[in-house]
Enzyme design. Sequence first.
Site, PDB file in Angstrom:
ATOM      1  N   LYS A  33     -13.518 -29.548  14.640  1.00 37.86           N
ATOM      2  CA  LYS A  33     -12.144 -30.451  14.666  1.00 37.86           C
ATOM      3  C   LYS A  33     -12.459 -30.969  16.233  1.00 37.86           C
ATOM      4  O   LYS A  33     -12.334 -30.128  17.012  1.00 37.86           O
ATOM      5  CB  LYS A  33     -11.115 -29.671  14.628  1.00 37.86           C
ATOM      6  CG  LYS A  33      -9.750 -30.343  14.639  1.00 37.86           C
ATOM      7  CD  LYS A  33      -8.458 -29.642  14.349  1.00 37.86           C
ATOM      8  CE  LYS A  33      -7.835 -28.849  15.673  1.00 37.86           C
ATOM      9  NZ  LYS A  33      -7.285 -29.787  16.746  1.00 37.86           N
ATOM     10  N   ASP A  60      -8.848 -35.079  14.650  1.00 34.56           N
ATOM     11  CA  ASP A  60      -7.276 -34.780  14.396  1.00 34.56           C
ATOM     12  C   ASP A  60      -6.489 -35.637  15.417  1.00 34.56           C
ATOM     13  O   ASP A  60      -6.215 -35.208  16.781  1.00 34.56           O
ATOM     14  CB  ASP A  60      -7.269 -33.175  14.975  1.00 34.56           C
ATOM     15  CG  ASP A  60      -5.572 -32.793  15.092  1.00 34.56           C
ATOM     16  OD1 ASP A  60      -4.874 -33.153  14.519  1.00 34.56           O
ATOM     17  OD2 ASP A  60      -5.738 -31.694  15.597  1.00 34.56           O
ATOM     18  N   LYS A  62      -3.712 -37.303  14.608  1.00 35.36           N
ATOM     19  CA  LYS A  62      -2.108 -37.466  14.178  1.00 35.36           C
ATOM     20  C   LYS A  62      -1.650 -38.727  14.434  1.00 35.36           C
ATOM     21  O   LYS A  62      -0.679 -39.049  15.060  1.00 35.36           O
ATOM     22  CB  LYS A  62      -1.493 -36.257  14.954  1.00 35.36           C
ATOM     23  CG  LYS A  62      -1.910 -34.966  14.775  1.00 35.36           C
ATOM     24  CD  LYS A  62      -1.045 -34.042  15.397  1.00 35.36           C
ATOM     25  CE  LYS A  62      -1.591 -32.372  15.407  1.00 35.36           C
ATOM     26  NZ  LYS A  62      -2.650 -32.124  16.048  1.00 35.36           N
ATOM     27  N   ASP A  65       2.668 -44.729  13.239  1.00 39.39           N
ATOM     28  CA  ASP A  65       3.086 -45.899  14.036  1.00 39.39           C
ATOM     29  C   ASP A  65       3.677 -46.966  12.572  1.00 39.39           C
ATOM     30  O   ASP A  65       3.725 -46.177  11.663  1.00 39.39           O
ATOM     31  CB  ASP A  65       1.901 -46.690  14.610  1.00 39.39           C
ATOM     32  CG  ASP A  65       2.224 -47.589  15.847  1.00 39.39           C
ATOM     33  OD1 ASP A  65       3.298 -48.407  15.645  1.00 39.39           O
ATOM     34  OD2 ASP A  65       1.857 -47.539  16.763  1.00 39.39           O
ATOM     35  N   THR A 120       3.965 -26.941  14.236  1.00 38.94           N
ATOM     36  CA  THR A 120       4.564 -25.559  14.351  1.00 38.94           C
ATOM     37  C   THR A 120       5.220 -25.020  15.468  1.00 38.94           C
ATOM     38  O   THR A 120       5.956 -24.277  15.774  1.00 38.94           O
ATOM     39  CB  THR A 120       3.330 -24.461  14.071  1.00 38.94           C
ATOM     40  OG1 THR A 120       2.149 -24.978  14.972  1.00 38.94           O
ATOM     41  CG2 THR A 120       3.009 -24.437  12.697  1.00 38.94           C
ATOM     42  N   ARG A 212      -9.548 -20.859  19.917  1.00 41.37           N
ATOM     43  CA  ARG A 212      -9.695 -19.686  21.085  1.00 41.37           C
ATOM     44  C   ARG A 212     -10.609 -18.458  20.320  1.00 41.37           C
ATOM     45  O   ARG A 212     -11.322 -18.013  20.946  1.00 41.37           O
ATOM     46  CB  ARG A 212      -8.577 -19.500  22.013  1.00 41.37           C
ATOM     47  CG  ARG A 212      -8.353 -20.817  22.626  1.00 41.37           C
ATOM     48  CD  ARG A 212      -7.032 -20.713  23.330  1.00 41.37           C
ATOM     49  NE  ARG A 212      -6.109 -21.014  22.072  1.00 41.37           N
ATOM     50  CZ  ARG A 212      -4.818 -20.972  22.324  1.00 41.37           C
ATOM     51  NH1 ARG A 212      -4.179 -20.661  23.472  1.00 41.37           N
ATOM     52  NH2 ARG A 212      -3.842 -21.277  21.105  1.00 41.37           N
TER      53      ARG A 212
END
Length: 233
Positions: A33, A60, A62, A65, A120, A212
């Site tokens: 990603k 990614d 996002k 508009d 989230t 991570r």
Amino acid sequence: MNQRDVIIACDFSSAAATFEFLDRFTGRKPFVKIGMELYYAEGPSIVREIKARGHKIFLDLKLHDIPNTVKKAMAVLSHLDVDMCNLHAAGTIDMMRAALEGLTRPDGTRPLLIAVTQLTSTSEERMRRELLIDASINDTITHYASNAREAGLDGVVCSPLEAGMVKEACGKQFITVTPGVRFADGEVGDQVRVTTPARAREIGTDYIVVGRPITQAADPVAAYERCLKDFIG
Ligand code: C5P
């Protein structure tokens, strides 16, 4: 049955750091990603270079508009030959339909298009107080997911704990892409609602996005293999 895979979140700030990391993977090439930080730092060349190395890519960015702007931006991204990209479902069904149109290449092929429902990081309390949304967070997520399905999108990004609920509302074939994955014996960091790769598999999500726990591991390749084994078997 949908394809299942582990996507590594390459949250690095430069191409050099990203390639130093990816160079460790001499066997199977992971699905990666690329997020806003790396894309804005390095531009489209980072996508082309990672693709040329043989990786699948989830871009990614996002998008959110007016429909025409998103359609044109998606048309540009369609030339980058990524495998998955995304937008905010809050942009409305019209915007999502326009995005699909823009993303579809002249030969009819296109990357998977996935919608972000509620991030989230947004709590129900903030949704009510700041966004004036009175519905529960779960109702909002399933409603946005249903809108994405109606627009013809392939799936949504959600917490693994929401994947079952989304599949129930939108059908098993509707893809769920889920971050917030941690090993049972690992650091949680700033993620709140987390799940292990094995539990994510039981819940039935399609893709897990893991950053991570792999990128910061002493042995990232071993951590990736562990994720694959626990999630895919
Ligand atoms: O390092 P970690 O495993 O927490 O990385 C998770 C990745 O998924 C990050 O790139 C983060 O931005 C992304 N993400 C997330 N939660 C969302 C949407 C995206 O953690 N709701």
